[in-house]
Every structure is written in C-alpha cells, then in structure tokens.
Design a protein around this motif. Structure first.
Motif, mmCIF file in Angstrom:
data_model
loop_
_atom_site.group_PDB
_atom_site.id
_atom_site.type_symbol
_atom_site.label_atom_id
_atom_site.label_comp_id
_atom_site.label_asym_id
_atom_site.label_seq_id
_atom_site.Cartn_x
_atom_site.Cartn_y
_atom_site.Cartn_z
ATOM 1 N N SER A 242 0.881 -1.174 -0.027
ATOM 2 C CA SER A 242 -0.004 -0.009 -0.056
ATOM 3 C C SER A 242 1.129 1.288 0.016
ATOM 4 O O SER A 242 0.518 2.280 -0.735
ATOM 5 N N THR B 146 -1.351 8.383 6.423
ATOM 6 C CA THR B 146 -1.170 7.817 5.092
ATOM 7 C C THR B 146 -0.552 6.682 5.126
ATOM 8 O O THR B 146 0.108 6.225 5.964
ATOM 9 N N TYR B 147 -0.613 5.759 3.933
ATOM 10 C CA TYR B 147 0.010 4.479 4.001
ATOM 11 C C TYR B 147 1.562 4.837 4.168
ATOM 12 O O TYR B 147 2.162 4.150 4.602
ATOM 13 N N GLN C 89 -5.992 2.533 5.971
ATOM 14 C CA GLN C 89 -6.930 1.387 6.826
ATOM 15 C C GLN C 89 -6.506 0.110 6.606
ATOM 16 O O GLN C 89 -6.113 -0.483 5.747
ATOM 17 N N ASN D 164 -0.102 8.073 -0.526
ATOM 18 C CA ASN D 164 -0.722 9.427 0.151
ATOM 19 C C ASN D 164 -2.300 9.236 0.499
ATOM 20 O O ASN D 164 -2.760 10.224 0.831
ATOM 21 N N ASP D 165 -2.647 7.902 0.311
ATOM 22 C CA ASP D 165 -3.799 7.691 0.637
ATOM 23 C C ASP D 165 -4.140 7.106 2.078
ATOM 24 O O ASP D 165 -3.130 7.080 2.630
ATOM 25 N N PRO D 166 -5.290 7.425 2.772
ATOM 26 C CA PRO D 166 -5.401 7.343 4.128
ATOM 27 C C PRO D 166 -5.108 5.947 4.311
ATOM 28 O O PRO D 166 -6.064 5.101 3.784
ATOM 29 N N SER E 281 -0.268 3.371 -3.023
ATOM 30 C CA SER E 281 -1.043 4.313 -2.500
ATOM 31 C C SER E 281 -0.386 5.183 -1.651
ATOM 32 O O SER E 281 -0.974 5.383 -0.321
#
Length: 475
Positions: free
Chosen positions: A292, A312-313, A302, A298-300, A296
């Motif tokens: 991740s 972020t990841y 989870q 810079n994605d939040p 991704s």
C-alpha cells in the motif's frame, strides 16, 4: 521523546522482532571431489549428487538446482528439499557464488551459511536488493561476499513455503527451534558436499544467523557439540543482532520476555500454532503495509483489524521501520518489545515525536522489502525464544553452549538488540570472541542504527559487511 501509537495500534506485526529434544544432525563427512577423480558442475548435481544427503535422516531433493544470474559473474542457485513426512515439510537451499563457466562455480575457499529470521526468507533477508528496482542488485551482503570470492549458502525455513490461502496449520505443531536447527544441519551437510563436488573443498563453514535466525543458529551450535569434532560442520559462528539470554544488567528485559512467553504459551495451549502474539497471519499485515505504501502512498491508511490515527500508508510504512517498538507493545497485556526502542531502521522524528522519515534507507526499497514478507510463520519458535530469554531451563537448546569453542563474532545494531546480545556470547566456551556494534555517534537509542539497517542501509557495506568479511578472512 513521546509516541502516541502504542495506545492506538495493537500488537500488530509482532513477528518483526526477531525475531524439546535435541535434534541430531548428519554424521557423514562430505565426499571430497578428489576422491571422485574430478569436480562436477552444478548442472550435473541437479540429477546426481553422490553423498549429498548421507546422514540427513530421510531428506530428499524435490527439485534440481535452478540457476539465475545476479550481476556480472555472480550467480544464484537454489534447490528444494523435502525434510519430513508432510507436503509442508520443505526447505530451500541457496548458493550465491561466482562462476568460471555456466554451471561451474569458481573455486571459493571461504564460505558462509546464512540463516534468516522472522517474516523474510534468504533472498529477502540477504539479497533484498535483487527484489527491488530501487537499488542496484549488488547492494546485498550475499552478493558483496560472493564478489569477494566467498561461497555464500543459506536456507529458507519450512514456514516460508506455506502458500497463501492455507487455513489449517496443524502441521506446524512440531515446528520449533529444534526442527529448524535440524534443517540447518541438513543444509550444512548438503552445502559442504556440493562445495567438495564442485571443486571448493568440503571444509567446515562459517554459520551466520540474523535475528531469530541467530537463535536457531545457537540451537544448532548447541546440538553440534554432541558430535565428534571431525563430524562438525561449523568453523566460525556469527550471531547477528539477537539475544539468546539476557545478562544480569537487563533484568527488566528478562521479565518482559517472561510475560511474552506466558501469553504465548496460553495461545499455543489453545491450539494455534501459526502467527504471533497479535494473531494469525504473521506477515499479512507487513505485506499489506509495504504494498500500500508503494501503490497508494498518500491515501488514508486503513488496515483491517487495526485502529489507526489519521495517517497515510507511507507514514504507516515509516512507522513500521522507525518506531517498530510501538507496534510490539500492548500495555493491556503487559507486553513490551524485547529491548527498549527496538526498531528496524533508524528514523528522523518530528516535533511531536513521531517518525517522519528514514535515515539510512530510502522509503521505496524499504517498502519493497516489507512487500516480500511471507504471510505465515510457525509460532512455537517465537514462544520458545521468549522462554529462553526469560531463563526457562527446561528447554534443551542451551544445555551445551559452554562446549561451543569455535571463533565467534557478534554483530549488533545499537537501535536493534545491540549490546544486549553480547551476554549470550559469554555463555559459549570460545576464547576467541569479537564484538562489532554498529552505532552512530551522539544518536539516542531510539534513532540509532536499526535491526535491518545492518543489511539495508546505504552504508551497510562499509559499516557491517566489510568487518564481517575481514573477520572471516582473519579466522
């Protein structure tokens, strides 16, 4: 310096730390090439390897040697062996060596056999640069040593072969430090025989174990003392950044190990033999974070089953490297990491005390490294390791350490197990013990050279690998 994650993140990724009956090893000295009249190629040995498995208690080859070029004239061979009754009782042996001609290794009098630790196999631990496009292929210890004319061998332990999707892990019940030590003995037997048959001689080898691989190596060295001198495999022992037993100066850390051992014993008693203290799938979360953070960044973030603060990841990936200890702490159960501020890679920290970057490793190759973790691992070896650290005298893996008298080099990272691992070498009978502790002047432990920096850091070649090579040459 303060950290908030230990109150938010449960004991995930616990296998990042390190990490019975004595097991017999081969009692047959490898066949010398001179006795056969001439050396053989690795290709010939794929179908005919006389004496290679003598004395290994039913081990058998389940594949021939595979070969791939790494860089220049350095080649990587691997072969798979069946070492038990079930389909999962499999190990892989690796050889990284220079070649004279295709399938003909160059003569290499110096040799070393390497044992990996938790989560990663031989290639992930000792050839990580070959698994990422972000680093030159030669930037790994195995390749570095091979280019120095050292014959590098190693093992993938049984659990690294368990495929994704497996749900029944009852076959892991008997996988422990003893079974892994026995597999190391099988690997050494094959390595010495193949070296003899391919022209490098069948002499004894250095044994290097990193992290929990060092614990396995200690168990092997302990068992080998019960064999006649002429039938032993190891000429020099190199435990890397691991504690077998804590010294009196680390009483608090010993007590931490006792808590982990007690909790782990209850988990084993419930019938779960895979994973770690946080749950099953020891490497699944590690893989997920690495992939991740690459795809991704810079994605939040989870992560299933884990409550995270807003991150972020990429930030999570950096925390896994620089603040590993925060993920190995569960205050509700009294669980602490093996040593204070244990971390994989040295980090840079912001004003809030949280890591914002890595000092010695670029993020991309580190995330690639995380992505290559194996999903499953046998749990018993982890619990046994904690029991030994706690001081449990009922396990057989340290009964004869005073009889280990080969030269020893302990290598430690100041931000990993570091100086805590020196005491374990004092349990050995060797009078030739050297210590190489890698630390950065003026750095606090929380930000000093990390457990995986020993093999991943940009300066590892000069700070770590060169001293190991010089020690082997001297001895």
């Amino acid at each position: 310096m303060r950290f908030n994650l230990r109150h938010i993140v449960p004991v995930a990724l616990l296998s990042l730390v390190g990490c019975g009956v004595e097991t017999p090893v081969s009692e047959t000295v490898p066949v010398a090439a001179e006795e056969l009249g001439q050396a053989r190629s690795m290709l010939q040995l794929s179908s005919d390897c006389p004496g290679c498995l003598a004395g290994t208690e039913g081990a058998s080859f389940s594949s021939g040697f595979e070969r791939e070029r790494v860089v220049d004239d350095v080649y990587h061979y691997r072969i798979r062996l069946r070492v038990g009754a079930t389909a999962n009782d499999v190990i892989t042996l690796h050889r990284v060596v220079r070649e004279r001609f295709p399938w003909w290794p160059a003569r290499a009098p110096e040799s070393v056999f390497m044992v990996h630790g938790d989560a990663w196999d031989f290639q992930g631990a000792f050839m990580s640069s070959t698994l990422t496009e972000a680093v030159d292929d030669k930037k790994s210890i195995a390749v570095y040593l091979a280019k120095k004319d050292v014959d590098v061998w190693g093992i993938d332990m049984r659990w690294t072969h368990v495929p994704e999707g497996t749900t029944d892990f009852s076959f892991m019940k008997g996988w422990n430090l003893g079974s892994h030590a026995k597999d190391v003995g099988t690997g050494l037997t094959v390595a010495r025989a193949v070296r003899a048959l391919t022209g490098s001689g069948g002499g004894k080898m250095n044994l290097l174990g990193w992290s929990r691989g060092a614990t396995v190596a200690y168990a092997y060295m302990n068992a080998e003392t019960q064999r006649p001198q002429g039938l032993r495999h190891v000429s020099g022992f190199i435990p890397v950044d691991m504690v077998l037993k804590f010294g009196p100066e680390a009483e608090e850390q010993r007590q931490w190990a006792c808590v982990r051992a007690a909790v782990g014993g209850m988990v084993l008693g419930s019938g779960r033999y895979e994973g770690n203290l946080s749950g099953p799938g020891a490497g699944v979360a590690i893989q997920f974070v690495g992939k991740s953070a690459k795809i991704s960044p810079n994605d939040p973030a989870q992560i299933p089953g884990i409550e995270l603060p807003p991150m972020t990841y990429q930030q999570v990936g950096i925390v896994v490297g620089a603040a590993t200890f925060s993920l190995l702490t569960n205050e509700a159960y009294g669980i602490q990491p093996s040593v204070p501020f244990y971390h994989f890679t040295a980090g840079a920290f912001g004003a809030d005390g949280l890591p914002v970057g890595l000092q010695h490793v670029q993020p991309q190759p580190f995330f690639d490294f995380l992505s290559t973790a194996h999903p499953f691992q046998s749990f018993t070896e982890m619990v046994e390791s904690d029991r030994i650290m706690c001081g449990d005298e009922s396990l057989p893996y340290d009964d004869h350490l005073a009889q280990v008298k080969v030269p020893v080099l302990y290598v430690g990272a100041a931000g990993g197990f570091g100086s805590y691992g020196v005491h374990s070498t004092k349990l050995l009978g060797s009078k030739d013990v050297s210590v190489h502790l890698v630390q950065k002047p003026g750095m606090p432990r929380v930000a000093d050279y990390g457990h995986a920096d020993l093999f991943l850091a940009s300066d590892a070649e000069t700070a770590v690998w060169e001293p190991i090579y010089k020690w082997m040459k001297k001895h």
